[in-house]
Design a protein around this motif. Structure first.
Motif, PDB file in Angstrom:
ATOM      1  N   SER A  66       0.842  -1.203   0.000  1.00  0.00           N
ATOM      2  CA  SER A  66       0.000   0.000   0.000  1.00  0.00           C
ATOM      3  C   SER A  66       0.877   1.253   0.000  1.00  0.00           C
ATOM      4  O   SER A  66       0.569   2.237  -0.682  1.00  0.00           O
ATOM      5  N   GLU A  67       1.990   1.220   0.737  1.00  0.00           N
ATOM      6  CA  GLU A  67       2.917   2.357   0.722  1.00  0.00           C
ATOM      7  C   GLU A  67       3.560   2.498  -0.653  1.00  0.00           C
ATOM      8  O   GLU A  67       3.743   3.610  -1.158  1.00  0.00           O
ATOM      9  N   PHE A  68       3.891   1.375  -1.259  1.00  0.00           N
ATOM     10  CA  PHE A  68       4.445   1.368  -2.619  1.00  0.00           C
ATOM     11  C   PHE A  68       3.447   1.994  -3.593  1.00  0.00           C
ATOM     12  O   PHE A  68       3.813   2.832  -4.435  1.00  0.00           O
ATOM     13  N   ALA A  69       2.170   1.604  -3.486  1.00  0.00           N
ATOM     14  CA  ALA A  69       1.143   2.111  -4.394  1.00  0.00           C
ATOM     15  C   ALA A  69       0.897   3.601  -4.184  1.00  0.00           C
ATOM     16  O   ALA A  69       0.722   4.357  -5.152  1.00  0.00           O
ATOM     17  N   ILE A  70       0.875   4.032  -2.926  1.00  0.00           N
ATOM     18  CA  ILE A  70       0.631   5.451  -2.646  1.00  0.00           C
ATOM     19  C   ILE A  70       1.779   6.297  -3.184  1.00  0.00           C
ATOM     20  O   ILE A  70       1.568   7.400  -3.723  1.00  0.00           O
ATOM     21  N   THR A  71       3.006   5.797  -3.044  1.00  0.00           N
ATOM     22  CA  THR A  71       4.162   6.526  -3.587  1.00  0.00           C
ATOM     23  C   THR A  71       4.044   6.665  -5.100  1.00  0.00           C
ATOM     24  O   THR A  71       4.273   7.754  -5.658  1.00  0.00           O
ATOM     25  N   LEU A  72       3.683   5.580  -5.779  1.00  0.00           N
ATOM     26  CA  LEU A  72       3.504   5.642  -7.228  1.00  0.00           C
ATOM     27  C   LEU A  72       2.359   6.575  -7.612  1.00  0.00           C
ATOM     28  O   LEU A  72       2.466   7.343  -8.579  1.00  0.00           O
ATOM     29  N   ALA A  73       1.269   6.514  -6.863  1.00  0.00           N
ATOM     30  CA  ALA A  73       0.127   7.389  -7.154  1.00  0.00           C
ATOM     31  C   ALA A  73       0.514   8.853  -6.974  1.00  0.00           C
ATOM     32  O   ALA A  73       0.137   9.714  -7.786  1.00  0.00           O
ATOM     33  N   ALA A  74       1.270   9.138  -5.926  1.00  0.00           N
ATOM     34  CA  ALA A  74       1.675  10.526  -5.657  1.00  0.00           C
ATOM     35  C   ALA A  74       2.548  11.069  -6.780  1.00  0.00           C
ATOM     36  O   ALA A  74       2.322  12.183  -7.285  1.00  0.00           O
ATOM     37  N   ILE A  75       3.538  10.295  -7.207  1.00  0.00           N
ATOM     38  CA  ILE A  75       4.432  10.795  -8.248  1.00  0.00           C
ATOM     39  C   ILE A  75       3.700  10.889  -9.590  1.00  0.00           C
ATOM     40  O   ILE A  75       3.998  11.778 -10.405  1.00  0.00           O
ATOM     41  N   THR A  76       2.724  10.019  -9.820  1.00  0.00           N
ATOM     42  CA  THR A  76       1.937  10.090 -11.052  1.00  0.00           C
ATOM     43  C   THR A  76       1.111  11.364 -11.111  1.00  0.00           C
ATOM     44  O   THR A  76       1.063  12.061 -12.138  1.00  0.00           O
ATOM     45  N   ILE A  77       0.450  11.689 -10.009  1.00  0.00           N
ATOM     46  CA  ILE A  77      -0.375  12.910  -9.963  1.00  0.00           C
ATOM     47  C   ILE A  77       0.496  14.153 -10.109  1.00  0.00           C
ATOM     48  O   ILE A  77       0.175  15.087 -10.858  1.00  0.00           O
ATOM     49  N   ILE A  78       1.630  14.156  -9.388  1.00  0.00           N
ATOM     50  CA  ILE A  78       2.525  15.323  -9.443  1.00  0.00           C
ATOM     51  C   ILE A  78       3.077  15.512 -10.846  1.00  0.00           C
ATOM     52  O   ILE A  78       3.145  16.642 -11.360  1.00  0.00           O
ATOM     53  N   SER A  79       3.475  14.433 -11.499  1.00  0.00           N
ATOM     54  CA  SER A  79       4.022  14.558 -12.852  1.00  0.00           C
ATOM     55  C   SER A  79       2.959  15.059 -13.826  1.00  0.00           C
ATOM     56  O   SER A  79       3.258  15.849 -14.739  1.00  0.00           O
ATOM     57  N   GLY A  80       1.696  14.588 -13.648  1.00  0.00           N
ATOM     58  CA  GLY A  80       0.616  15.078 -14.507  1.00  0.00           C
ATOM     59  C   GLY A  80       0.387  16.568 -14.341  1.00  0.00           C
ATOM     60  O   GLY A  80       0.218  17.300 -15.338  1.00  0.00           O
ATOM     61  N   LEU A  81       0.415  17.044 -13.103  1.00  0.00           N
ATOM     62  CA  LEU A  81       0.219  18.479 -12.849  1.00  0.00           C
ATOM     63  C   LEU A  81       1.369  19.308 -13.420  1.00  0.00           C
ATOM     64  O   LEU A  81       1.151  20.356 -14.038  1.00  0.00           O
ATOM     65  N   ILE A  82       2.591  18.820 -13.215  1.00  0.00           N
ATOM     66  CA  ILE A  82       3.755  19.566 -13.719  1.00  0.00           C
ATOM     67  C   ILE A  82       3.757  19.563 -15.253  1.00  0.00           C
ATOM     68  O   ILE A  82       4.110  20.579 -15.885  1.00  0.00           O
ATOM     69  N   SER A  83       3.353  18.450 -15.855  1.00  0.00           N
ATOM     70  CA  SER A  83       3.331  18.375 -17.320  1.00  0.00           C
ATOM     71  C   SER A  83       2.341  19.364 -17.928  1.00  0.00           C
ATOM     72  O   SER A  83       2.568  19.874 -19.038  1.00  0.00           O
ATOM     73  N   LEU A  84       1.255  19.630 -17.230  1.00  0.00           N
ATOM     74  CA  LEU A  84       0.244  20.556 -17.744  1.00  0.00           C
ATOM     75  C   LEU A  84       0.473  21.996 -17.317  1.00  0.00           C
ATOM     76  O   LEU A  84      -0.285  22.881 -17.711  1.00  0.00           O
ATOM     77  N   THR A  85       1.495  22.244 -16.511  1.00  0.00           N
ATOM     78  CA  THR A  85       1.782  23.620 -16.047  1.00  0.00           C
ATOM     79  C   THR A  85       3.192  24.046 -16.434  1.00  0.00           C
ATOM     80  O   THR A  85       3.376  24.961 -17.228  1.00  0.00           O
TER      81      THR A  85
END
Length: 1011
Positions: free
Chosen positions: A452-471
């Motif tokens: 679950s910690e592994f998944a949350i880490t992946l989810a966090a970096i995925t969301i952050i990369s999506g936001l940075i890619s669009l900004t």
């Protein structure tokens, strides 16, 4: 504003990175408590029935308790309480304390050491072993420094649960000759009474005068052996009888059977070993740092004659693994940037998407710190894997903007319109990728909590990369991408090479795509065969748990036949020492003889650095072969893993299998049969069990009628045995540093044969005459138990085993299940426990996890596209990818381990992005440009070809260091990288052709339904 936001993320992320604690695994463990009680000399049946059973009855009423297991040996009870993973440790400890208090009235009233509990998992290996040696100091003084000065201080450190000292404290042993006792008309009970009366420490009070109030101090305590030798125990015919008249008093050990030796290239010397265990969930690295700091503080308080040796520090391989994992992360980042540069050809165009990588990783540190995560193997692995696919978003945005600039738009206009045009695609890719990680949060048991910690880490970096890619990416494109005219004026060699590379690949793909449309049935057949082959390989490939890792440390457990003596075991241990020290890869080790039982030994072996020796598996197999040549003793080698998932009682192998039921005889018979068959099977190694019921035993029957004629009771008879052989304390010496036992026993030579029972005499209270013990009892030799075990109050036998090299755990458990059906009697329950049970639970949930992952992706895509059909088109990318990943495992002869299964889950998340990019653009062609289905999908494939190839190659090189086994203990993670690379390669070869055909076919079906 965007720039300031990114600077804030950068600064906060770097700060959080330095604040994150370092650990081997996420701080997740089953709350486990160990309760121990000691009654020296008491039979295992006595400990089981009189001590363990009353405690177990109270423990079974505690809510949230999963398993209660007890191990009862001669004079010792150890009960392990394993709670539900969601149970709070503090609450569990309070419940255990209340249960112990409730059980106290039902325990034997004369038990000297009542039950105490510690928050520790006995099955997990200690985090640090520290040996103290001295060539001149007596071992009991060495023990005092080790246990009192160092051990007690270490036990005060945060996160330390228990410090076990392998050695023995000082004791005064009063050893008597039974013949001399008879000659002086003295009994053992009278010697014990005299010692208790002469060694006293009562409250003597103080005076209270008109001016002063002096304290009264009486020297009623005897501290040295010489004081006891001169002590008068009785008067006979007016003459004093002293201890020295009937025996001797010596300064010796409380446990004078255990012997420890530290062995290195310089030879062997006596040692006392400290083994430090942590609390469940405590941080290994933080504990190790605290211990080293404490040792530096205590260094000046140790005599120069004492040397301190850190035999093994678990934090060293942990830190090495994290260090190498971070290097792998950096290497993956550089390789991904290199791939982007090859495809784009311009440094400026490469830098823009490349900034997403470090910014996303650094931003994730903020989330990890906020959620109390650690910088461990799994979290760093998650970041490394993410490097390969988080670049997708930025690359797609950049490629779309550059394509519009090349069509004549200004950089600002292209950035605004291009990011707006691609925004929905980025959101779709991000949300569908999150759908891959969400099911991991619902995995059950310990593995579920870890991942679950592994998944949350992946989810966090995925969301952050999506936001940075669009900004950040559009903002940088608007500032640093030159207009089209400037691009035409000058092109570097790399740009020309990149253009040629991209166009040649695109032209080749276009030709093959057109031909594939002429062979639709063949393409669909290939896709169907991929699906069938995938299902077959899921069934065919054996499953395994976490692969063995090489931390350079293992334990060798030894034992001779049941009932073997400590003297004989010491001879065997010396032979074992010769074998181990001559193994080329061994650096140093500690050998312990007569640990817990006279017949058992224990060796902790530390190896040389990996570059100076063979792999640990090879060394273990070499030692197995040599140790098995020593007749009369068995050896079991247990490799100490970097990730320790063992739970329950301490064991001598990696995996455990338990038999339990109501009828003990059926359990024991079944266990014997199963043990015999497992030892004959080559896939099992080091097979052993806690079944110990054939130990030579002296069965004494009290002749109560004869004894009563002399006024002698059963208490008198048992007390005579206790004073002669049990090693129990009869008095206590109090010093400012520690407490020491005074032990009464017969001379050692009288403890070696049963016939000396006839030389013990008792005092008759009727006429004060001496009565031979043989007149009140009779004895015979027989067999009995030295270990009685329970699981959830029922009798049990636990079988421990290792696996032969390259044997997956699933194959071993399947074979064990077959043997169980053949040789275990009805009414006996048989099931894996500990790490093997954790494996079974994780495998059962893995299939459901895969199905749930695909279903989650379908639901998310269906909602985004408002369609039942288009998500199916995108999901058709999954079978070829999964087939490729499993095919690579089959080619390399690797099982489907937890790491490789994790790779398949991530592979699903990566490859479906390609389908999204194609389908999304095709739908846009139909909706905005009015194209027909075939033209729209062909155009989408050609336009998205470069970003698809770029992101796929980036993902491949991102996991390339993992697949190549870069870094310490990387072999365990290697299957994960191989699965992703194999899946991406096969997927790229097949899905770029099958997906457009399926899209076209499903669109035609959809149109027919509409009509």
């Amino acid at each position: 504003m965007t720039t300031l936001a990114m600077v804030a993320i950068l600064c906060a992320g770097l700060l959080c990175y330095y604040l994150l604690p370092v650990s081997s695994m996420p701080n997740v463990n089953f709350p486990t408590i160990n309760v121990r009680a000691t009654f020296p000399g008491a039979l295992p049946e006595t400990m089981a029935n009189s001590v363990a059973l009353p405690l177990e009855k109270q423990f079974m009423a505690i809510p949230g308790l999963r398993i209660v297991s007890s191990n009862n040996t001669l004079g010792m009870t150890s009960i392990v309480l394993q709670f539900d993973i969601n149970k709070d440790m503090l609450t569990a400890a309070q419940d255990v304390q209340e249960a112990v208090s409730t059980a106290l009235p039902y325990l034997p009233p004369n038990i000297p050491y009542g039950p105490v509990y510690r928050k520790v998992n006995p099955a997990q290996q200690p985090v640090i072993y520290i040996g103290l040696t001295s060539r001149t100091m007596p071992r009991y003084d060495l023990y005092t420094y080790a246990n009192t000065l160092i051990g007690q201080r270490i036990s005060m450190l945060a996160g330390v649960s228990q410090v076990t000292t392998y050695g023995s404290v000082l004791a005064v042993r009063i050893q008597v000759d039974p013949a001399k006792l008879v000659n002086h008309d003295v009994t053992l009970a009278e010697v014990a009474t005299a010692v208790r009366n002469e060694n006293v420490f009562l409250a003597t009070g103080q005076l209270d005068g008109t001016i002063e109030a002096p304290i009264i101090s009486v020297d009623g305590e005897l501290e040295k052996a010489s004081d006891y030798e001169n002590m008068i125990i009785a008067y006979r015919n007016g003459t004093p009888v002293r201890v020295q008249d009937v025996g001797r008093a010596v300064e010796n050990f409380q446990n004078n059977k255990i012997l420890g030796q530290y062995v290195d290239s310089t030879g062997a010397q006596p040692t006392v070993l400290l083994a430090i265990q942590k609390e469940p969930g405590a941080n290994t690295v933080a504990i190790a740092e605290g211990i080293y700091h404490l040792l530096d503080e205590l260094k000046d308080q140790l005599p120069p004659a004492i040397e301190t040796h850190v035999l093994f520090d678990h934090s060293i391989p942990v830190k090495a693994a994290i260090h190498d994992a971070i290097l792998t992360l950096v290497l993956a980042l550089l390789l991904v940037v290199l791939v982007i540069y090859i495809f784009l050809g311009k440094i400026a165009d490469t830098i823009i998407p490349s900034l997403v990588l470090p910014m996303s990783v650094i931003g994730t540190f903020i989330v990890m710190y906020a959620l109390n995560f650690t910088l461990d193997n799994l979290s760093v692995l998650a970041l490394t894997l993410a490097v390969g696919f988080i670049i997708d978003d930025a690359v797609v945005v950049l490629e779309n903007i550059i394509r519009r600039v090349e069509r004549g738009e200004t950089p600002l206009e292209a950035s605004l319109e291009g990011s707006r045009e691609i925004g929905f695609t980025i959101v779709s890719m991000t949300l569908s990728l999150l759908a891959v990680f969400i099911p991991m949060l619902f995995m059950g048991g310990l593995i579920g909590k870890i991942f679950s910690e592994f998944a949350i880490t992946l989810a966090a970096i995925t969301i952050i990369s999506g936001l940075i890619s669009l900004t950040l990416t559009p903002m940088l494109c608007s500032r640093f991408i030159p207009p089209r005219s400037a691009q035409k004026e000058q092109k570097s060699f790399m740009e020309k090479l990149s253009d040629k590379f991209n166009s040649s690949m695109r032209n080749g793909y276009e030709k093959m795509l057109v031909k594939v449309f002429d062979h639709k049935f063949t393409a669909l057949l290939i896709g169907l065969l991929c699906l069938i082959a995938t299902l077959f390989m899921f069934y065919y490939l054996p499953t395994d748990f976490v692969p063995n890792e090489d931390v350079g440390f293992f334990a060798v457990y030894t034992q001779e036949r049941e009932g073997g003596s400590s003297y004989r075991m010491l001879d065997f241990e010396n032979k074992i020492i010769d074998v181990i020290k001559n193994e080329p890869g061994v650096d140093n080790f500690v050998a312990l003889s007569s640990v817990n039982e006279y017949r058992k030994g224990l060796n902790f072996v530390h190896l040389k650095p990996q570059e100076d020796r063979k792999p640990i598996t090879t060394i273990i197999q070499n030692l197995y072969e040599k140790l098995n040549q020593i007749e009369g003793v068995q050896s079991f080698i247990k490799n100490i893993p970097l990730i320790d998932l063992a739970i329950g009682q301490e064991s001598r192998a990696a995996y455990q299998f338990a038999l339990q039921g109501i009828h003990a005889d059926s359990i024991y018979t079944s266990a014997r049969r199963l043990l015999e068959q497992m030892r004959l099977d080559p896939i099992f190694q080091g097979v052993n069990s806690d079944l110990e019921i054939d130990t030579p035993q002296i069965n004494v029957s009290i002749l109560r009628d004869q004894a009563s004629q002399y006024g002698i009771t059963a208490t008198d008879v048992e007390n005579a045995f206790s004073l002669s052989y049990s090693g129990n304390l009869i008095s206590l010496i109090q010093t400012p540093i520690d407490q020491y036992n005074v032990i009464l026993e017969l001379y050692p030579e009288y403890q070696r044969q049963a016939k000396t029972l006839n030389e013990i005499w008792l005092r008759s209270p009727l006429n004060a005459s001496l009565v031979p013990l043989s007149a009140t009892m009779q004895w015979e030799e027989g067999l009995g138990a030295t270990s009685v075990n329970h699981i959830n109050q029922f009798p049990s036998v636990t079988i421990s085993f290792n696996l032969a090299p390259d044997v997956p755990l699933e194959i071993a458990l399947t074979r064990l299940d077959e043997l169980t059906r053949q040789h275990v009697e009805p009414g006996v329950s048989a099931q894996p426990i500990g790490a093997a049970k954790t494996f079974n639970e994780s495998i059962k949930s893995s299939g459901y996890l895969l199905i749930l992952t695909v279903f989650s992706i379908y639901i998310i895509l269906g909602i985004l596209y408002e369609s039942f059909i288009h998500p199916i088109t995108i999901l058709t990318t999954l079978p070829p990818a999964t087939f490729g990943g499993l095919l690579v495992l089959m080619i390399f002869g690797l099982p489907l381990s937890m790491y490789s299964f994790l790779g398949i889950i991530l592979l699903i998340g990566i490859v479906k992005k390609n389908g999204i990019m194609i389908v999304d653009f095709a739908l846009e062609n139909v909706r905005l440009r009015g194209m027909n289905a075939k033209d729209s999908i062909i155009d989408a494939c050609l336009v998205r070809f470069r970003p698809i190839m770029m992101t796929t190659m980036a993902a491949i090189v991102g996991v390339l260091p993992i697949a190549l086994g870069f870094g310490a203990n990387a072999e365990a993670r290697r299957p994960l990288g191989l699965v992703i690379i194999g899946g991406l390669l096969i997927s790229q070869l097949i899905t770029l052709f099958i997906t457009p055909i399926l899209y076209l076919g499903l669109e035609e079906v959809s149109e027919r339904f509409k009509k």
